[in-house]
Design a protein around this motif. Sequence first.
Motif, short mmCIF file in Angstrom:
data_model
loop_
_atom_site.label_atom_id
_atom_site.label_comp_id
_atom_site.label_asym_id
_atom_site.label_seq_id
_atom_site.Cartn_x
_atom_site.Cartn_y
_atom_site.Cartn_z
N CYS A 1 12.62 114.93 51.17
CA CYS A 1 13.80 114.28 51.71
C CYS A 1 13.80 112.81 51.33
O CYS A 1 12.74 112.18 51.22
N ALA A 2 14.99 112.25 51.19
CA ALA A 2 15.13 110.85 50.82
C ALA A 2 14.54 109.93 51.87
O ALA A 2 14.06 108.84 51.57
N ALA A 3 14.58 110.38 53.12
CA ALA A 3 13.93 109.65 54.22
C ALA A 3 13.39 110.68 55.19
O ALA A 3 14.07 111.66 55.52
N ALA A 4 12.16 110.49 55.62
CA ALA A 4 11.51 111.46 56.50
C ALA A 4 10.69 110.71 57.55
O ALA A 4 9.85 109.87 57.20
N ALA A 5 10.93 111.02 58.81
CA ALA A 5 10.27 110.31 59.92
C ALA A 5 9.29 111.22 60.64
O ALA A 5 9.61 112.36 60.98
N TRP A 6 8.09 110.71 60.86
CA TRP A 6 7.07 111.38 61.67
C TRP A 6 6.94 110.55 62.94
O TRP A 6 6.49 109.42 62.92
N ILE B 1 5.61 116.56 55.44
CA ILE B 1 6.98 116.05 55.41
C ILE B 1 7.12 114.92 54.40
O ILE B 1 8.20 114.62 53.91
N TRP B 2 5.98 114.28 54.06
CA TRP B 2 5.98 113.17 53.09
C TRP B 2 5.39 113.54 51.73
O TRP B 2 5.61 112.82 50.76
N SER B 3 4.65 114.62 51.65
CA SER B 3 3.76 114.82 50.50
C SER B 3 4.49 114.97 49.17
O SER B 3 3.93 114.65 48.12
N ALA B 4 5.73 115.47 49.17
CA ALA B 4 6.45 115.67 47.91
C ALA B 4 7.43 114.54 47.61
O ALA B 4 8.18 114.61 46.63
N GLN B 5 7.42 113.50 48.45
CA GLN B 5 8.37 112.41 48.23
C GLN B 5 8.08 111.64 46.95
O GLN B 5 6.95 111.62 46.45
N ALA C 1 10.67 106.12 45.54
CA ALA C 1 11.86 105.48 46.10
C ALA C 1 12.22 106.04 47.48
O ALA C 1 13.07 105.46 48.17
N ASP C 2 11.63 107.15 47.88
CA ASP C 2 11.94 107.76 49.18
C ASP C 2 11.24 106.99 50.30
O ASP C 2 10.24 106.30 50.07
N ALA C 3 11.75 107.13 51.52
CA ALA C 3 11.20 106.41 52.67
C ALA C 3 10.36 107.33 53.54
O ALA C 3 10.86 108.33 54.05
N ALA C 4 9.08 106.99 53.68
CA ALA C 4 8.18 107.67 54.61
C ALA C 4 8.11 106.80 55.86
O ALA C 4 7.59 105.68 55.83
N ILE C 5 8.63 107.32 56.97
CA ILE C 5 8.85 106.52 58.17
C ILE C 5 7.88 106.95 59.26
O ILE C 5 7.80 108.13 59.60
N GLY D 1 3.17 103.29 67.18
CA GLY D 1 2.38 103.64 68.36
C GLY D 1 1.54 104.89 68.19
O GLY D 1 0.96 105.38 69.16
N ALA D 2 1.48 105.43 66.98
CA ALA D 2 0.72 106.67 66.72
C ALA D 2 -0.33 106.40 65.65
O ALA D 2 -0.04 106.50 64.45
N PRO D 3 -1.57 106.06 66.04
CA PRO D 3 -2.59 105.67 65.06
C PRO D 3 -2.86 106.72 63.99
O PRO D 3 -3.03 106.37 62.81
N ILE D 4 -2.88 108.00 64.37
CA ILE D 4 -3.16 109.03 63.37
C ILE D 4 -2.03 109.12 62.36
O ILE D 4 -2.25 109.29 61.15
N VAL D 5 -0.80 108.97 62.84
CA VAL D 5 0.35 109.00 61.94
C VAL D 5 0.28 107.83 60.96
O VAL D 5 0.52 107.99 59.76
N LEU D 6 -0.04 106.65 61.48
CA LEU D 6 -0.16 105.48 60.60
C LEU D 6 -1.27 105.66 59.56
O LEU D 6 -1.15 105.23 58.41
N GLU D 7 -2.37 106.29 59.98
CA GLU D 7 -3.46 106.55 59.05
C GLU D 7 -3.01 107.49 57.94
O GLU D 7 -3.30 107.27 56.75
N ARG D 8 -2.27 108.53 58.31
CA ARG D 8 -1.77 109.48 57.31
C ARG D 8 -0.73 108.84 56.40
O ARG D 8 -0.58 109.23 55.23
#
Length: 441
Positions: free
Chosen positions: A176-181, A205-209, A212-216, A220-227
């Motif tokens: 997706c052009a923009a994907a939020a976790w 949700i981000w792996s095939a971006q 130019a796509d946005a991984a959002i 407040g989620a440390p594991i998400v920020l690490e990924r």
Amino acid sequence: MRSLVYGLAVAGAATARALLRHGYEVVVGDDVVGPERVALAEDLGVELIEAPDEERLRELLSRCDLLCPSPGVPETHRVIDAARATGTEIVSEIELAYRWEQEREGGPRPMVAVTGTDGKTTTTLMTVAMLRAAGLSTVDAGNTDTPLVDAIELDRDAFVVECTSFRLAWTRDFRCAAAAWLNLAPDHLNWHATMDTYSSAKERIWSAQHAADAAIAFTGAPIVLERLKCAPGRHVTFGTDGDYHVADGQLVGPHGPIAPIASMRRSLPHDITNALAASALVLESGLADTSAIERALGEFTGPPHRLELLGTHDGVEWYNDSKATTPHAAAVAIRAFDDIVLIAGGKDKYVDLAEMAVDRDHVKAVVAIGETREAVAQVFAGVPTVETTEFLPEAVERAASLAVPGDTVLLSPGCASLDQYRSFEARGDHFRELAPTRGGH
């Protein structure tokens, strides 16, 4: 091309129909086959196999190009083991839909996506509202009433895809052009083998971006920020100190103010966080501008069963939060109010319930229900009043007797509904009927 579709609930049936439309030979299977499943297979004109063992599954899959498991089929299921043993590709309905959309005459239409343990539905619907305010015809798809394989058959300008880990686990090309976790908390450990496989599924949700796509991601989620560090797209954050944040009473993005919080029809803390995520999705994808965001937020009230205000009775507000099926979701709801009489409990999903009691100082009384009632009572030990009862009607009666003017009665179970109800919607509908507010007694 031949495919085995395993599991024939809503998504599985939609996938089978879509595969047939695209010229596949389809075989269907399920662990439990009742009259509805038999009738569906007959209507589709496909072979139906009931509860095949792994040897039979290997034989079937050796002659198939794809396995399409329904979202209800866990990664530990024998059909998954059989597909891995035979080298059969495993794809979810969102992966199939994405591949077909890329082949669309006239080119693929834009997609944005949302995942997270909690808040997916609200953020998805908020994003849909923003795109519609921008003049786009769109639909919420995926983990909704409209599977993505059906949504792409509609005349729409763009799609907002609500992505569960169940669907993301079996994707390869989905992009997706923009994907939020949004967040990550223990959940679905009866589906995933471990927390790591749960987190890894979300990360897809981000792996095939593309770059130019946005991984959002939520700050407040440390594991998400690490990924996020491994995401190939542009890294965008929302939340405190994020690229999208709150300042001087406004939602603010990298390019300045987006909308005043005062313009939001509902602005509980989680509404603001979800609005930041949705704003990032539509702005980073270029599908809407700030004026559309402000118009949408001025009308958006949230989905049913998620902090749904039922009304006020004798000075007490009653809220239906039946969609809060995890401790994390219940904790978010509890944080939004003071002087709560909480109704919580339900089906045990084998996760630690302690997180829902982190802000127990907001709670003056708890009525614990369902299969987990004793465990819920235990984590809320220290709250002035803690009672247990098995069923919701008795819990509503007890909550009504405990609440005084100025209190909030909140159904926020923190657990699944399947010990007593077919869905969280059915539980919430029952609560709506029982509550002594509009439409209640």
